[in-house]
Design an enzyme around this catalytic site. Structure first.
Site, PDB file in Angstrom:
ATOM      1  N   GLU A 190     -10.742   0.052  -5.358  1.00  0.00           N
ATOM      2  CA  GLU A 190      -9.527  -0.790  -4.741  1.00  0.00           C
ATOM      3  C   GLU A 190     -10.233  -2.109  -4.271  1.00  0.00           C
ATOM      4  O   GLU A 190     -11.400  -2.237  -3.668  1.00  0.00           O
ATOM      5  CB  GLU A 190      -9.157  -0.316  -3.499  1.00  0.00           C
ATOM      6  CG  GLU A 190      -7.923   0.763  -3.956  1.00  0.00           C
ATOM      7  CD  GLU A 190      -7.263   1.384  -2.685  1.00  0.00           C
ATOM      8  OE1 GLU A 190      -6.755   0.374  -1.672  1.00  0.00           O
ATOM      9  OE2 GLU A 190      -7.101   2.542  -2.483  1.00  0.00           O
ATOM     10  N   CYS A 200       0.772  -1.413   0.043  1.00  0.00           N
ATOM     11  CA  CYS A 200       0.066  -0.071  -0.071  1.00  0.00           C
ATOM     12  C   CYS A 200       0.889   1.154  -0.122  1.00  0.00           C
ATOM     13  O   CYS A 200       1.644   1.370   1.022  1.00  0.00           O
ATOM     14  CB  CYS A 200      -1.053   0.093   1.277  1.00  0.00           C
ATOM     15  SG  CYS A 200      -2.182   1.536   1.200  1.00  0.00           S
ATOM     16  N   THR A 217      -0.208   2.799  -5.144  1.00  0.00           N
ATOM     17  CA  THR A 217       0.146   1.930  -6.010  1.00  0.00           C
ATOM     18  C   THR A 217      -0.563   2.051  -7.428  1.00  0.00           C
ATOM     19  O   THR A 217      -0.069   1.914  -8.312  1.00  0.00           O
ATOM     20  CB  THR A 217       0.043   0.453  -5.438  1.00  0.00           C
ATOM     21  OG1 THR A 217      -1.256   0.416  -4.921  1.00  0.00           O
ATOM     22  CG2 THR A 217       0.990  -0.100  -4.407  1.00  0.00           C
ATOM     23  N   CYS A 268      -4.988   6.039  -4.170  1.00  0.00           N
ATOM     24  CA  CYS A 268      -4.273   4.658  -4.121  1.00  0.00           C
ATOM     25  C   CYS A 268      -2.845   5.081  -4.609  1.00  0.00           C
ATOM     26  O   CYS A 268      -2.503   5.277  -5.999  1.00  0.00           O
ATOM     27  CB  CYS A 268      -5.200   3.755  -4.768  1.00  0.00           C
ATOM     28  SG  CYS A 268      -4.246   2.171  -5.054  1.00  0.00           S
TER      29      CYS A 268
HETATM   30  N1  LIG Z   1      -6.633  -2.343  -1.981  1.00  0.00           N
HETATM   31  C1  LIG Z   1      -5.040  -2.664  -2.194  1.00  0.00           C
HETATM   32  C2  LIG Z   1      -4.082  -2.367  -1.316  1.00  0.00           C
HETATM   33  C3  LIG Z   1      -4.016  -0.860  -0.732  1.00  0.00           C
HETATM   34  C4  LIG Z   1      -3.481   0.057  -1.812  1.00  0.00           C
HETATM   35  C5  LIG Z   1      -3.365   1.718  -1.330  1.00  0.00           C
HETATM   36  N2  LIG Z   1      -4.391   2.363  -1.141  1.00  0.00           N
HETATM   37  C6  LIG Z   1      -2.060   2.259  -2.207  1.00  0.00           C
HETATM   38  O1  LIG Z   1      -2.041   3.371  -1.629  1.00  0.00           O
HETATM   39  O2  LIG Z   1      -1.304   1.892  -2.730  1.00  0.00           O
HETATM   40  C7  LIG Z   1      -4.897  -4.051  -2.570  1.00  0.00           C
HETATM   41  O3  LIG Z   1      -5.644  -4.828  -2.352  1.00  0.00           O
HETATM   42  O4  LIG Z   1      -4.029  -4.340  -3.540  1.00  0.00           O
END
Ligand SMILES: N[C@@H](CCC[C@H](N)C(=O)O)C(=O)O
Length: 276
Positions: A209, A87, A220, A218
């Site tokens: 997400e 994350c 990533t 988000c």
């Molecule tokens: N929901 C994502 C994990 C979280 C990602 C996050 N919000 C970010 O900032 O990268 C998953 O299940 O891969």
């Protein structure tokens, strides 16, 4: 149990300091804490645990070569209680917390995540940056939103993404429901980004997400979006500004790794009787 609340461009997290590594979080506890009506409310949980007290982190750091000195493990959980590999915004908030709590010195340090050890840096301007590692482009696939199909790039940032560039304004899309995706390509589910190219290396992005629904940002996902925009332009390096509903993030691709940078703030702290 003590908690803090923080966010990175309004991607918000409950932070649970677990200095002795004794907190065993269940999926239902996570979901209850993240509930926006009956809990504290968040897109995810960041458990802050000394890396040496987490067998999972010890194993990851052991594989990480120079990163094996990283002192803290970010145990990240999605709002639905599921685990995720990485994350980006959570890690920026995690770093902000470590420094604010006196658990890390300002500057640059490593943090163990399920995607490996990641280096974070607190900038003088107040932003927090992360070396997110090399994005992996794994092909193309299709997301379905509101009955329409959007072609996108399959990108792994440790966690799975489908980043779809479209000419249709993303501001008008209904991303409340889970977009359709190909389970053969994404057997563990996927984070879906829809994006518009709006200027020189500038994109507007929205995201649904995995495990959290539509969020305001988000980290990533913004890197995956920059990779998709770069791919379309035939570029592999450069800095992209990504406008998300919660603010602005900057993503730099240098052909080897990727960097994510933007604000990360702590907004509250307290005690919750939900975890005793
Ligand atoms: N929901 C994502 C994990 C979280 C990602 C996050 N919000 C970010 O900032 O990268 C998953 O299940 O891969």
């Amino acid at each position: 149990m003590r908690f803090l609340k923080g966010h990175g461009t309004e991607n918000d997290f409950v932070i649970l300091p677990d200095r002795d590594g004794s907190l065993e979080l269940t999926a239902s506890q996570v979901a209850a804490l993240c509930d926006r009506r009956s809990g504290i409310g968040a897109d995810g949980i960041l458990r802050v645990v000394p890396a040496k007290l987490s067998p999972e982190a010890v194993e990851i750091a052991g594989r990480a070569g120079p990163g094996r000195d990283a002192e803290w493990f970010m145990d990240y959980r999605n709002a639905d209680g599921g685990m995720a590999e990485m994350c980006g915004n959570g890690l920026r908030v995690f770093a902000r917390y470590l420094v604010a709590a006196g658990l890390a010195d300002p500057g640059e340090f490593g943090v163990v995540t399920r995607s490996g050890v990641r280096t974070v840096r607190l900038d003088r301007e107040g932003d927090v940056s992360v070396d997110m590692g090399a994005p992996e482009v794994l092909g193309e696939s299709v997301a379905t939103v509101g009955g329409r199909e959007y072609e996108g790039l399959v990108v792994s940032m440790g966690n799975p993404h489908l980043a779809c560039v479209t000419g249709e304004p993303v501001t008008g899309l209904d991303l409340a429901a889970q977009p359709g995706f190909d389970p053969a390509v994404f057997p563990q589910g996927v984070n879906v980004e829809l994006l518009n190219l709006v200027g020189e290396r500038r994109v507007v992005m929205r995201v649904h997400e995995r495990g959290a629904g539509e969020t305001r940002s988000c980290g990533t996902g913004t890197v995956a979006a920059a990779v998709a925009a770069a791919h379309l332009a035939g570029e592999t390096t450069g800095t992209w500004t990504v406008e998300v509903p919660g603010g602005l993030l900057s993503v730099t691709l240098d052909g080897t790794t990727s960097h994510l940078s933007g604000p990360a703030v702590l907004v509250a702290s307290g005690d919750t009787p939900a975890l005793v």
